[in-house]
Write an enzyme that holds these catalytic residues in place. Structure first.
Site, PDB file in Angstrom:
ATOM      1  N   ASP A  34     126.110  30.782 170.749  1.00 44.79           N
ATOM      2  CA  ASP A  34     125.058  30.181 169.927  1.00 44.79           C
ATOM      3  C   ASP A  34     123.881  29.791 170.820  1.00 44.79           C
ATOM      4  OD1 ASP A  34     123.531  28.563 168.246  1.00 44.79           O
ATOM      5  OD2 ASP A  34     124.920  26.856 168.376  1.00 44.79           O
ATOM      6  N   ASN A  36     120.637  29.213 169.662  1.00 43.98           N
ATOM      7  CA  ASN A  36     119.633  28.321 169.059  1.00 43.98           C
ATOM      8  C   ASN A  36     120.206  26.949 168.684  1.00 43.98           C
ATOM      9  OD1 ASN A  36     121.046  28.783 166.739  1.00 43.98           O
ATOM     10  ND2 ASN A  36     119.399  29.791 165.613  1.00 43.98           N
ATOM     11  N   ASP A  38     122.570  25.829 166.596  1.00 47.56           N
ATOM     12  CA  ASP A  38     122.902  25.392 165.230  1.00 47.56           C
ATOM     13  C   ASP A  38     124.392  25.435 164.920  1.00 47.56           C
ATOM     14  OD1 ASP A  38     123.347  28.071 165.035  1.00 47.56           O
ATOM     15  OD2 ASP A  38     121.989  28.433 163.352  1.00 47.56           O
ATOM     16  N   ASP A  42     124.630  33.802 167.434  1.00 48.67           N
ATOM     17  CA  ASP A  42     123.444  34.575 167.097  1.00 48.67           C
ATOM     18  C   ASP A  42     123.241  35.709 168.106  1.00 48.67           C
ATOM     19  OD1 ASP A  42     122.299  33.140 169.328  1.00 48.67           O
ATOM     20  OD2 ASP A  42     121.964  31.457 167.943  1.00 48.67           O
ATOM     21  N   ASP A 220     133.198  49.786 157.122  1.00 42.69           N
ATOM     22  CA  ASP A 220     134.053  48.800 156.466  1.00 42.69           C
ATOM     23  C   ASP A 220     134.714  49.423 155.236  1.00 42.69           C
ATOM     24  OD1 ASP A 220     134.780  45.898 156.300  1.00 42.69           O
ATOM     25  OD2 ASP A 220     133.826  46.069 154.330  1.00 42.69           O
ATOM     26  N   GLU A 277     137.380  52.112 159.200  1.00 44.18           N
ATOM     27  CA  GLU A 277     138.396  51.095 158.901  1.00 44.18           C
ATOM     28  C   GLU A 277     139.161  51.603 157.689  1.00 44.18           C
ATOM     29  OE1 GLU A 277     139.372  46.589 157.375  1.00 44.18           O
ATOM     30  OE2 GLU A 277     137.744  47.752 156.524  1.00 44.18           O
TER      31      GLU A 277
HETATM   32  C1  GLC Z   1     137.104  44.611 155.708  1.00 49.47           C
HETATM   33  C2  GLC Z   1     136.669  43.572 156.716  1.00 49.47           C
HETATM   34  C3  GLC Z   1     137.039  42.226 156.198  1.00 49.47           C
HETATM   35  C4  GLC Z   1     136.309  41.998 154.903  1.00 49.47           C
HETATM   36  C5  GLC Z   1     136.597  43.109 153.917  1.00 49.47           C
HETATM   37  C6  GLC Z   1     135.646  43.086 152.770  1.00 49.47           C
HETATM   38  O1  GLC Z   1     138.470  44.682 155.586  1.00 49.47           O
HETATM   39  O2  GLC Z   1     137.223  43.863 157.960  1.00 49.47           O
HETATM   40  O3  GLC Z   1     136.754  41.203 157.096  1.00 49.47           O
HETATM   41  O4  GLC Z   1     136.707  40.775 154.340  1.00 49.47           O
HETATM   42  O5  GLC Z   1     136.472  44.377 154.498  1.00 49.47           O
HETATM   43  O6  GLC Z   1     134.388  43.530 153.189  1.00 49.47           O
END
Ligand code: GLC
Length: 565
Positions: A34, A36, A38, A42, A220, A277
């Protein structure tokens, strides 16, 4: 001796695409550093840690979503795909970070979230204001409900975080109306990938980041974009047979998307890539994502899901290599990410990685947790992973041997999974606690430049023992986990037989996983021994590295050794 191979690319390391060997380091931006003050990480914070990452010796960084987001799922609910979350910085910060990483020889992978957006994305807001059947609604999956007045969801699908996967909206006339699909949180509506407009939009998004200099994407929920025709109910039969396909997972149509995306990546110089993924049920189904005209990498979740057990790991390795060999793709080994309990805890407690939904499945019997044993096994696992053919993904803090934080106070939990599971599953926050950089708890153990923050003041509180694992404490300790990772990554660069290529199993007893790797040009051999059982004599050879200090001539249990043989 059985021989296994993943190579279809013959030639020196410098001649093959970087993603066949790369060790990629995952950063969860909210929890890294971090700058900044907060209490949230970042981009400037990440940039300030580039020298640390260079010294660690990684090849690439994957940054979890950094786009503007209401943070209902910490960035995996994107409200604008072509900008940066204001809490994390600006597009200029991102550009500076990418350029500086490149100057250090480090690639940068962005996280793309194409299955769903945030409900605050302008398209979804427009859909809510538009009538049923309108083009704006057609970008998402809106359906009429079942029952006399449409009061029942369109089908029986359940959300991954718990509860129904459908939410009913109120129409412009104030009456209850259509339902929309959200496989994840209510605030994460699924796009309709049967709509060409969605394809065009994401092509624009990919090009936007490629033009900015991004080297690749982590996709994702890469197995989720296409839903089975007609959105059929999940039947008991499908649920009971674990390897059967759900109507919303791993449908054949997703591969058409990736064939098209691959053409986009290949139209840019520098081996741009993507990693999927894809939580597909078998190594064979995972390998479909990395066919020659599709993606570069697909996380090896079969490996991640294995118990700390010689037979389970050997089976996962053999199965994966066999299937990847058929399509000529490299393996992408992984033990940790921001969704699973850290390997230190899993390996100590005898837990698997994925598919968990109770604290018992996540943490096991806490009273029995032996962190020292967990760290020992996780280090042994890391040296196993880094010696196998192909590339590997490591998750921030893994190089420090961080254990899972299993006792975050309930009122500080933020994972949407906690609420949506009816408060039964405490969720994934325990692997997302900010990284301890310093022993002192000032600035949340050096996570923040704001030194008035204590260890409980960053966005997720840190436990009392967090400083024991600080990077600062490990810096000059030759046997620290950090220095083991550094030495292993340096050796990978030096030893030409590591990374992409072939391996041969060595017979070394029921409790030992052992294999060799040979440099095809010189014939020089390397061996890796992982001892899961009682201490054994150190095999003959010149020791390169061990995951824990060997005692005399003995390789202790839960220890891995690398040797020249
Ligand atoms: C994937 C991500 C996870 C997220 C999900 C919904 O599995 O790794 O963190 O919650 O997708 O986007």
């Amino acid at each position: 001796m059985t021989s296994t191979s993943t190579t279809y690319f013959v030639g020196a390391r410098s001649e093959r695409p970087w993603w066949r060997d790369a060790v990629t380091y995952q950063i969860y931006p909210r929890s890294y550093a971090d700058a900044n003050g907060d209490g949230k990480g970042d981009i400037e914070g990440i940039r300030s840690r580039l020298p640390y990452l260079k010294k660690l010796g990684i090849d690439a960084i994957w940054i979890s979503p950094w786009y503007p987001s209401p943070q209902k799922d910490h960035g995996y609910d994107v409200s604008d795909y072509m900008d940066i979350e204001p809490d994390y910085g600006t597009l200029e910060d991102a550009k500076r970070f990418i350029d500086e990483a490149h100057a250090l020889g480090i690639k940068v992978i962005a996280d793309i979230v194409p299955n769903h957006s945030s409900d605050q994305h302008e398209w979804f807001q427009e859909a809510l204001k538009s009538p049923p059947g309108s083009p704006a609604r057609a970008r998402y999956i809106f359906r009429e409900g079942k029952g006399e007045n449409g009061e029942l969801p369109p089908n029986n699908w359940e959300g991954i975080f718990g509860g129904p996967a459908w939410e009913r909206i109120t129409e412009a006339d104030g009456k209850p109306g259509q339902w929309y699909l959200h496989l994840f949180a209510v605030e994460q509506p699924d796009f309709d990938w049967k709509n060409p407009e969605v394809h065009e939009y994401f092509e624009k998004v990919l090009r936007f980041w490629l033009d900015l200099g991004i080297d690749g994407f982590r996709i994702d929920v890469a197995h989720g974009m296409i839903k089975a025709e007609g959105l059929p109910d999940v039947t008991e039969e499908v649920e009971l047979l674990g390897t059967q396909l759900m109507p919303f997972w791993d449908q054949d149509g997703v591969h058409d998307i990736y064939r098209h995306w691959r053409k986009i990546f290949d139209s840019y110089p520098g081996d741009r890539m993507a990693v999927a993924e894809a939580w597909a049920p078998t190594p064979a189904r995972i390998a479909r994502y990395v066919r020659p005209d599709e993606l570069a990498n697909s996380f090896n979740f079969t490996f991640l899901d294995s118990l700390w057990n010689v037979d389970a790991l050997k089976k996962a390795i053999d199965g994966s290599i066999e299937e990847l060999h058929k399509v000529g793709a490299p393996a992408s080994w992984v033990f940790n990410n921001h969704d699973v309990t850290r390997s230190v805890m899993r390996f100590a407690q005898g837990l698997k990685g994925g598919g968990v939904s109770t604290p018992q499945e996540r943490y096991g019997d806490i009273a029995k947790f032996d962190a020292e044993l967990g760290v020992k096994r996780a280090r042994a696992g890391a040296l196993l992973m880094l010696a196998l053919p192909g590339g590997a993904y490591i998750y921030q803090g893994e190089e420090l041997g961080l254990p899972e934080v299993y006792d975050i106070p309930k009122d500080r939990l933020t994972d949407p999974r906690y609420k949506l599971s009816g408060y039964k599953d405490t969720g994934r926050d325990g692997c997302r606690v900010p990284i301890p950089w310093t022993v002192s708890d000032k600035g949340s153990h050096g996570f923040s430049t704001n030194l008035s923050l204590g260890r409980s003041d960053s966005w997720l509180p840190e436990p009392t023992w967090w400083g024991n694992y600080a990077a600062e404490k490990q810096e000059n300790d030759e046997n620290s986990t950090l220095n083991i990772y550094r030495r292993a990554l340096a050796a990978r660069k030096e030893l030409s037989m590591l990374g992409d290529g072939t391996m041969e199993w060595i017979e070394a007893g029921a409790d030992v996983l052992a294999f060799s790797r040979t440099d095809q040009a010189t014939g020089k051999r390397f061996a890796c021994y992982v001892n899961f059982g009682a201490p054994i004599a150190i095999p003959t050879g010149e020791v390169i590295l061990a995951s824990s200090p060997p005692t005399g001539d003995v390789l202790p249990s839960d220890t891995t050794i690398w040797l020249h043989i």
